[in-house]
Design an enzyme around this catalytic site. Structure first.
Site, PDB file in Angstrom:
ATOM      1  N   SER A 162       1.014  -3.196   2.365  1.00 48.51           N
ATOM      2  CA  SER A 162       0.437  -1.864   2.195  1.00 48.51           C
ATOM      3  C   SER A 162       0.155  -1.658   0.716  1.00 48.51           C
ATOM      4  O   SER A 162       0.768  -2.312  -0.140  1.00 48.51           O
ATOM      5  CB  SER A 162       1.435  -0.802   2.681  1.00 48.51           C
ATOM      6  OG  SER A 162       1.083   0.493   2.217  1.00 48.51           O
TER       7      SER A 162
ATOM      8  N   TYR B 145       9.939   3.074   3.657  1.00 51.92           N
ATOM      9  CA  TYR B 145       8.686   2.359   3.934  1.00 51.92           C
ATOM     10  C   TYR B 145       8.195   1.617   2.684  1.00 51.92           C
ATOM     11  O   TYR B 145       7.875   0.418   2.733  1.00 51.92           O
ATOM     12  CB  TYR B 145       7.629   3.351   4.411  1.00 51.92           C
ATOM     13  CG  TYR B 145       6.302   2.729   4.783  1.00 51.92           C
ATOM     14  CD1 TYR B 145       6.090   2.201   6.049  1.00 51.92           C
ATOM     15  CD2 TYR B 145       5.261   2.692   3.875  1.00 51.92           C
ATOM     16  CE1 TYR B 145       4.868   1.642   6.402  1.00 51.92           C
ATOM     17  CE2 TYR B 145       4.029   2.138   4.210  1.00 51.92           C
ATOM     18  CZ  TYR B 145       3.846   1.617   5.476  1.00 51.92           C
ATOM     19  OH  TYR B 145       2.628   1.056   5.815  1.00 51.92           O
TER      20      TYR B 145
END
Length: 269
Positions: A154, A167
């Protein structure tokens, strides 16, 4: 997708492949000629639909339900993949999740769940794939590499994300795990790379784009002026899995419309 079957004769396994980015990647690999194991943890009908789409393009595919954070389930999944397809040439480590929380309120359960799926899950699947790559070695008629691993990361492997520390931590870990694997395994002709998506229109982040107001706010972070689609990531994955990228090793490909260019500074900050 091109008519050229970049991945003909190859066998792929995509984790978290019954929705969003994983679905797009699995279908694209199938279009490119690969047989595909469609991994998922819940949603039988959606997984079966992905298999049906791959078969429509003339490819072969199977579903396999497994939680990638569980070692025994990962082992069973790879055993079945090799039993059904003969081997695995490509792993796309895509399964991921969010459990958002202010840091002071974050429970250990939320921390462990996200790290377990996003990071430990990638470790377990990569280890199983690498063992198969090493067992089989290079088959020149199939690929110049003994195997290819794509770790889905990401933009948050480099951009901090308040309220999402678990995350972001998992994605930062993926970056260095990917690079360490790539360094160690390149001499064995195993290529490991990463893809770092930006804002992609998927079920995991519906609230960021499902109203005109939310989408307008999101687009201020994307210089290219549009939200990404799973197909944007899928095309990158097919290329990284193919011999067209044979000299690409240990690289993270950012597919983000320029989000990592820090657009807030475009007018001198």
């Amino acid at each position: 997708m091109s008519d050229r079957k970049l991945l003909a004769k190859q066998k792929a396994l995509v984790t978290g492949a019954n929705s969003g980015i994983g679905e797009g990647v699995a279908i694209a690999l199938g279009q490119a000629g690969a047989d595909v194991v469609v991994n998922y943890v819940e949603g039988d009908a959606a997984a079966n639909a992905v298999v049906d789409k791959i078969k429509q393009f003339g490819g072969n595919a199977i579903t396999h339900k497994a939680d990638v954070s569980h070692e025994d389930e990962v082992g069973d999944m790879f055993d079945r993949a090799v039993r059904e397809f003969g081997t695995i040439d490509i792993l796309v480590n895509n399964a991921g999740m969010q459990r958002d929380s202010a840091f002071s309120d974050m429970t250990l359960e939320k921390w462990n769940k996200v790290l377990g799926v996003n990071l430990t899950g990638q470790f377990l699947c990569a280890r199983a794939a690498i063992r198969e790559f090493l067992r089989r070695g290079v088959v020149p008629s199939v690929s110049r590499a003994a195997g290819k691993i794509i770790c889905m990361s990401s933009v948050h492997q480099v951009i901090p994300w308040a309220g999402h520390a678990n995350y972001a931590t998992s994605k930062g870990g993926i970056k260095l795990m990917m690079e360490s694997m790539a360094q160690e395994l390149a001499p064995k002709r195993i290529r490991v790379n990463g893809i770092a998506p930006g804002a992609i229109q998927t079920p995991i982040n519906t609230s960021a784009w499902d109203t005109p107001e939310a989408l307008k706010s999101l687009l201020t972070l994307i210089p290219y002026g549009r939200i990404g689609l799973p197909e944007d990531i899928a095309r990158a994955a097919v290329w990284l899995a193919s011999d067209d990228s044979d000299y690409v090793v240990g690289t993270t490909l950012f597919v983000d419309g320029g989000m990592t260019l820090y657009p807030g500074f475009s007018t001198n900050g």
